[in-house]
Write an enzyme that holds these catalytic residues in place. Sequence first.
Site, PDB file in Angstrom:
ATOM      1  N   ARG A 143       0.784  -1.221   0.137  1.00 66.02           N
ATOM      2  CA  ARG A 143      -0.094   0.064  -0.050  1.00 66.02           C
ATOM      3  C   ARG A 143       0.847   1.225   0.134  1.00 66.02           C
ATOM      4  O   ARG A 143       1.564   1.396   0.995  1.00 66.02           O
ATOM      5  CB  ARG A 143      -0.858  -0.054   0.883  1.00 66.02           C
ATOM      6  CG  ARG A 143      -1.717   1.277   1.384  1.00 66.02           C
ATOM      7  CD  ARG A 143      -2.693   1.248   2.469  1.00 66.02           C
ATOM      8  NE  ARG A 143      -3.839   0.570   1.591  1.00 66.02           N
ATOM      9  CZ  ARG A 143      -5.109   0.576   2.199  1.00 66.02           C
ATOM     10  NH1 ARG A 143      -5.480   1.130   3.360  1.00 66.02           N
ATOM     11  NH2 ARG A 143      -5.957  -0.071   1.529  1.00 66.02           N
ATOM     12  N   HIS A 195      -7.255   1.215  -6.504  1.00 68.28           N
ATOM     13  CA  HIS A 195      -7.679  -0.003  -5.588  1.00 68.28           C
ATOM     14  C   HIS A 195      -7.752  -1.158  -5.987  1.00 68.28           C
ATOM     15  O   HIS A 195      -9.231  -1.556  -5.929  1.00 68.28           O
ATOM     16  CB  HIS A 195      -8.326   0.690  -4.453  1.00 68.28           C
ATOM     17  CG  HIS A 195      -8.232   0.028  -3.220  1.00 68.28           C
ATOM     18  ND1 HIS A 195      -7.536  -0.958  -2.740  1.00 68.28           N
ATOM     19  CD2 HIS A 195      -8.950   0.561  -2.001  1.00 68.28           C
ATOM     20  CE1 HIS A 195      -7.678  -1.257  -1.612  1.00 68.28           C
ATOM     21  NE2 HIS A 195      -8.626  -0.417  -1.004  1.00 68.28           N
ATOM     22  N   GLN A 236      -9.916  -3.917  -4.020  1.00 71.96           N
ATOM     23  CA  GLN A 236     -11.150  -3.374  -3.364  1.00 71.96           C
ATOM     24  C   GLN A 236     -12.355  -3.780  -4.300  1.00 71.96           C
ATOM     25  O   GLN A 236     -13.257  -3.998  -4.074  1.00 71.96           O
ATOM     26  CB  GLN A 236     -11.221  -1.716  -3.219  1.00 71.96           C
ATOM     27  CG  GLN A 236     -12.737  -1.480  -2.522  1.00 71.96           C
ATOM     28  CD  GLN A 236     -12.873  -1.999  -1.123  1.00 71.96           C
ATOM     29  OE1 GLN A 236     -12.159  -1.828  -0.286  1.00 71.96           O
ATOM     30  NE2 GLN A 236     -14.006  -2.521  -0.971  1.00 71.96           N
ATOM     31  N   ASP A 287     -17.428   6.860  -1.579  1.00 68.26           N
ATOM     32  CA  ASP A 287     -16.137   6.870  -0.936  1.00 68.26           C
ATOM     33  C   ASP A 287     -15.855   8.220  -0.152  1.00 68.26           C
ATOM     34  O   ASP A 287     -16.559   9.341  -0.450  1.00 68.26           O
ATOM     35  CB  ASP A 287     -15.133   6.443  -1.904  1.00 68.26           C
ATOM     36  CG  ASP A 287     -13.868   5.927  -1.280  1.00 68.26           C
ATOM     37  OD1 ASP A 287     -13.746   5.821   0.136  1.00 68.26           O
ATOM     38  OD2 ASP A 287     -12.605   6.087  -2.027  1.00 68.26           O
ATOM     39  N   CYS A 318     -16.351   1.314   0.207  1.00 70.26           N
ATOM     40  CA  CYS A 318     -15.133   0.436   0.703  1.00 70.26           C
ATOM     41  C   CYS A 318     -14.919   0.476   2.041  1.00 70.26           C
ATOM     42  O   CYS A 318     -14.156  -0.490   2.487  1.00 70.26           O
ATOM     43  CB  CYS A 318     -14.099   0.745  -0.210  1.00 70.26           C
ATOM     44  SG  CYS A 318     -13.564   2.655  -0.044  1.00 70.26           S
ATOM     45  N   ARG A 339     -13.389  -8.642   0.993  1.00 65.44           N
ATOM     46  CA  ARG A 339     -11.969  -8.483   0.848  1.00 65.44           C
ATOM     47  C   ARG A 339     -11.217  -9.787   1.038  1.00 65.44           C
ATOM     48  O   ARG A 339     -10.305  -9.978   0.361  1.00 65.44           O
ATOM     49  CB  ARG A 339     -11.716  -7.401   1.569  1.00 65.44           C
ATOM     50  CG  ARG A 339     -12.236  -6.128   1.563  1.00 65.44           C
ATOM     51  CD  ARG A 339     -11.681  -5.434   0.215  1.00 65.44           C
ATOM     52  NE  ARG A 339     -10.170  -5.492   0.085  1.00 65.44           N
ATOM     53  CZ  ARG A 339      -9.633  -4.308   0.353  1.00 65.44           C
ATOM     54  NH1 ARG A 339      -9.841  -3.279   1.006  1.00 65.44           N
ATOM     55  NH2 ARG A 339      -8.141  -4.347   0.344  1.00 65.44           N
TER      56      ARG A 339
END
Length: 306
Positions: free
Chosen positions: A107, A134, A137, A225, A264, A292
Site C-alpha cells: 500500500r 485500488h 477493493q 467513498d 469500501c 475483501r
Amino acid sequence: MRHFLDIADITAADLKAILADAAAMRAARAGLPKGTPDPDPALPGRALAMIFEKSSTRTRVSFDMAIRQLGGSSLVLNAADMQLGRGESIPDTAKVLSRFVDAVMIRANAHEDVVEFAHYASVPVINGLTDRSHPCQIVADLLTLQEHFGDLGDLKLAWVGDGNNVATSFIHAAAKLGFELNLGCPDGYAPREDDLAYATNSGARVELTTDPRAAVDGADVIIADTFVSMGDKDAEKRLGDLAPYSVTEDLMGLAKPKAAFLHCLPAHRGEEVCAAVIDGPQSLVFDEAENRLHGQKAILKWCFAG
Ligand code: CP
Ligand code: NVA
C-alpha cells in the site's frame, strides 16, 4: 508469476475466474472458524510480506487472514520502520524481499513506486491501494454485487463524489465486464483523463456528469467513498466542494427501489453518506468488507498460478 497491479492489466476471463474462485472458496469453508485453514489449502508454506505506507484495517487484516487460510504466513511491515523509510531504494528493497518471501503486497502513496517495485521483484507484487487505484477493493465489490444480483454485465452502477483511486478501479472493471458506470463528480474531481480515455477506447459504458441526481437515476447500485482520501491535503475545500454529492435518502430514492449501496470503508457518516443509507437495509457494506478476505485469497492464488 504474475503481478496484480491494476484491473486494467488483467484479462476479463482472469477477472471472472478470480471472482468465481473467491465465491467457491467462500462457500467451501462456510461454518469453519476463521483461523482454520481451508479444507484443501492452496498455498501451503507461502510467505506474504505486506508493506504499508498508509493506514489500513481491512486490507491488512484480510490479507493476513487470507494467506493463513491458504496455508501460508504473513509479515506486516510499516514502511516508515524499514530502511525504505530512510531512503533505501525501491529496486534494492524489491530484490532483497524477493529473497525472503514468496509474494509482496504494497500500500503506497505513489502508484509509480508499486510499478517500480514489481519491475525489480522476482515474486508476485500486489497493489494494496495507491493514489491511483485500488484493484483489490474492486474484486471484493464485484464479488458482493455478483452474490447479490447474479450477472454483473446488466447492472447500472453509479459512483457519486470524488473520482478517486477506487473510482478508477471501477472504470477499469467496467471495461472488462461491460456493466454501465455513471460517474457523478464535480468539476475538478473527475477521474484522470487517461483512465476515461481507456474506458472510451475499450468501448466501456462509462459516462461522466457533474449532476449527482442524473448519475444515480435508475441505478442498480450507488457507490460512495470518502471525500478526503489518505494523502489529500485540502480537506476543508474537498468537504465543501463535495457536500452536494453526499448519498442521502433522497438521492438513494432516485435509484431503483431495490438498489444496493456500496462503500469500501472507512466511512464518514454525514459527509459522503448519511447514516440512514449506510446503516439501512439497502447497504451491503459489511458483506463488501468480508469479501475483501475471499477476494484476496483468489488474487493470491491467481498470482501464484502464473
Ligand atoms: N477499504 C480499505 O481498503 O480499507 P482499509 O484502508 O482499512 O484497508
Ligand atoms: N479513497 C480512499 C480509500 C480508502 C480505502 C483513500 O485512498 O483513502
